[in-house]
Design a protein around this motif. Sequence first.
Motif, PDB file in Angstrom:
ATOM      1  N   LEU A   2      11.243  -5.092  -1.504  1.00 36.20           N
ATOM      2  CA  LEU A   2      12.346  -5.083  -2.475  1.00 36.20           C
ATOM      3  C   LEU A   2      13.700  -5.310  -1.830  1.00 36.20           C
ATOM      4  N   ALA A   3      13.776  -5.144  -0.536  1.00 37.94           N
ATOM      5  CA  ALA A   3      15.038  -5.388   0.159  1.00 37.94           C
ATOM      6  C   ALA A   3      15.418  -6.862   0.131  1.00 37.94           C
ATOM      7  N   THR A   4      14.419  -7.741  -0.044  1.00 41.25           N
ATOM      8  CA  THR A   4      14.690  -9.182  -0.027  1.00 41.25           C
ATOM      9  C   THR A   4      14.242  -9.903  -1.291  1.00 41.25           C
ATOM     10  N   ASP A   5      13.227  -9.393  -1.977  1.00 42.75           N
ATOM     11  CA  ASP A   5      12.685 -10.053  -3.171  1.00 42.75           C
ATOM     12  C   ASP A   5      12.546  -9.033  -4.293  1.00 42.75           C
ATOM     13  N   ILE A   6      13.129  -9.318  -5.439  1.00 38.90           N
ATOM     14  CA  ILE A   6      13.028  -8.430  -6.597  1.00 38.90           C
ATOM     15  C   ILE A   6      12.055  -9.046  -7.594  1.00 38.90           C
ATOM     16  N   PRO A   7      10.936  -8.391  -7.877  1.00 41.52           N
ATOM     17  CA  PRO A   7       9.977  -8.929  -8.841  1.00 41.52           C
ATOM     18  C   PRO A   7      10.453  -8.701 -10.268  1.00 41.52           C
ATOM     19  N   ASP A   8       9.730  -9.304 -11.203  1.00 41.98           N
ATOM     20  CA  ASP A   8      10.014  -9.041 -12.616  1.00 41.98           C
ATOM     21  C   ASP A   8       9.504  -7.675 -13.036  1.00 41.98           C
ATOM     22  N   CYS A   9       8.398  -7.242 -12.408  1.00 41.32           N
ATOM     23  CA  CYS A   9       7.779  -5.974 -12.792  1.00 41.32           C
ATOM     24  C   CYS A   9       7.138  -5.335 -11.570  1.00 41.32           C
ATOM     25  N   VAL A  10       7.178  -4.007 -11.514  1.00 41.37           N
ATOM     26  CA  VAL A  10       6.482  -3.231 -10.475  1.00 41.37           C
ATOM     27  C   VAL A  10       5.411  -2.395 -11.166  1.00 41.37           C
ATOM     28  N   VAL A  11       4.147  -2.615 -10.782  1.00 42.31           N
ATOM     29  CA  VAL A  11       3.040  -1.781 -11.259  1.00 42.31           C
ATOM     30  C   VAL A  11       2.820  -0.715 -10.196  1.00 42.31           C
ATOM     31  N   LEU A  12       3.039   0.546 -10.560  1.00 39.25           N
ATOM     32  CA  LEU A  12       3.209   1.608  -9.577  1.00 39.25           C
ATOM     33  C   LEU A  12       2.189   2.727  -9.749  1.00 39.25           C
ATOM     34  N   ARG A  26       0.793  -1.231   0.000  1.00 42.03           N
ATOM     35  CA  ARG A  26       0.000   0.000   0.000  1.00 42.03           C
ATOM     36  C   ARG A  26       0.826   1.282   0.000  1.00 42.03           C
ATOM     37  N   SER A  27       2.131   1.181   0.175  1.00 43.79           N
ATOM     38  CA  SER A  27       2.944   2.398   0.283  1.00 43.79           C
ATOM     39  C   SER A  27       4.349   2.139  -0.223  1.00 43.79           C
ATOM     40  N   MET A  28       5.104   3.213  -0.397  1.00 45.90           N
ATOM     41  CA  MET A  28       6.490   3.091  -0.812  1.00 45.90           C
ATOM     42  C   MET A  28       7.322   2.428   0.271  1.00 45.90           C
ATOM     43  N   ALA A  29       7.001   2.699   1.528  1.00 52.96           N
ATOM     44  CA  ALA A  29       7.732   2.073   2.625  1.00 52.96           C
ATOM     45  C   ALA A  29       7.568   0.561   2.598  1.00 52.96           C
ATOM     46  N   GLU A  30       6.319   0.087   2.366  1.00 55.72           N
ATOM     47  CA  GLU A  30       6.092  -1.354   2.285  1.00 55.72           C
ATOM     48  C   GLU A  30       6.798  -1.940   1.060  1.00 55.72           C
TER      49      GLU A  30
END
Length: 408
Positions: A70-80, A61-65
Amino acid sequence: MVTSRAQAVDLLAAGAGGLGPTAWEPSEPVVLLVEDDAGDAMLVEELVADSALKIRLRWVRSMAEAAAVLATDIPDCVVLDLHLPDAQGLEAVSRIRASAEQAAVVVLTGLAEEETGLAAVAAGAQDYLIKGRVEPELFGRAVRYAIQRKQAERGAVALQASQMRAQENARLERGLLPRPLLRGEGVEAVSRYRPGRAQTLLGGDFYDIVQSADGTVHAVVGDVSGHGPDEAALGVALRIAWRTLVLSGVTGSEQVARLEELLLAERIRNEVFATLVTLTAAPGERTARLVRAGHHGLLTRTGTEVEWVETPGGPALGVIPGLARWPVTELAVPAGAAVVLFTDGLFEGHVGRGTERLGEEGLLRLARERAALAPEPFVDALIEAAEGLAEAQGGLADDVAVTHLRWS
């Protein structure tokens, strides 16, 4: 498909702590949705459910979340979404790219914010979608293409970096491996350089040969500890400085002391050192003067006889700054004899698959087996033999520089 708004919100919220249901296949793209509005999040989930492209969706729900994920898991895509409680507009794009540079980014904009979407693409996003105007197939296609474009961009960047590194390495190699400066007859010089198996990492091996105006022949072979562009650049600096000192008439122990001063000024780490051996032979004389700084021995060739020669020397450059002394010793060089200078990569290669190394005795044996060869084939055959013995482990691990000098 989700049948109600409440079910959609509950499903997305349940997935907020992980990367979706375990039934998903690993090959399916992972998409992180950063959206503070539960209703808009539900719409995205419905688009995913109706799309032909299967996606593992995770909602925050937020940039902080998002940063925590992202500190531990990098997705293929971020829908922002560009309107978050703790990040607005292009700031959100910048923060996502800083946290997950390798992930594709697709931004969500409102009906009246198409220019903002274009600006986001200019700022590094791969695509933008307008809320309320997205069909399931369009959504799936946008995500798939965004991921492909990001992969293509990363490939192009990697290729450009590789090309630039290759060009830099080529320039450094030209500095390490000069053309001998021979003014007349009386001496025959053969020099070779072979990179180790880690060819993308330049070593600091170098050589040079200069014949001064009076016919005196000067030669050097050296090795800077370590591998990489910094070590190669230091090797280039030492070689150029050596040639400058020779042309200025500075030889012997004083020359080596000046080279150590340069090393101390140019090295980027205190543990970096360099070994080298210099040779000076005046015309008409039957001896050559040697100075060894932490370097191993050398080979002499007289007819079909090959010998390993060790002369007194001093420590490597940079080991005991300002305190070292390097004696000048004389080596007999009869008419028609030859001297072979080389870096330690030539004899430190492995023999077979074990831990045994060729060593000095092994190199001497290889040289004696090829003693009848002329200078150029002798040098090539010696290097090829050492490489062949190390073939089981991918070849010689370290760079090799060899200089063969024969007086007529």
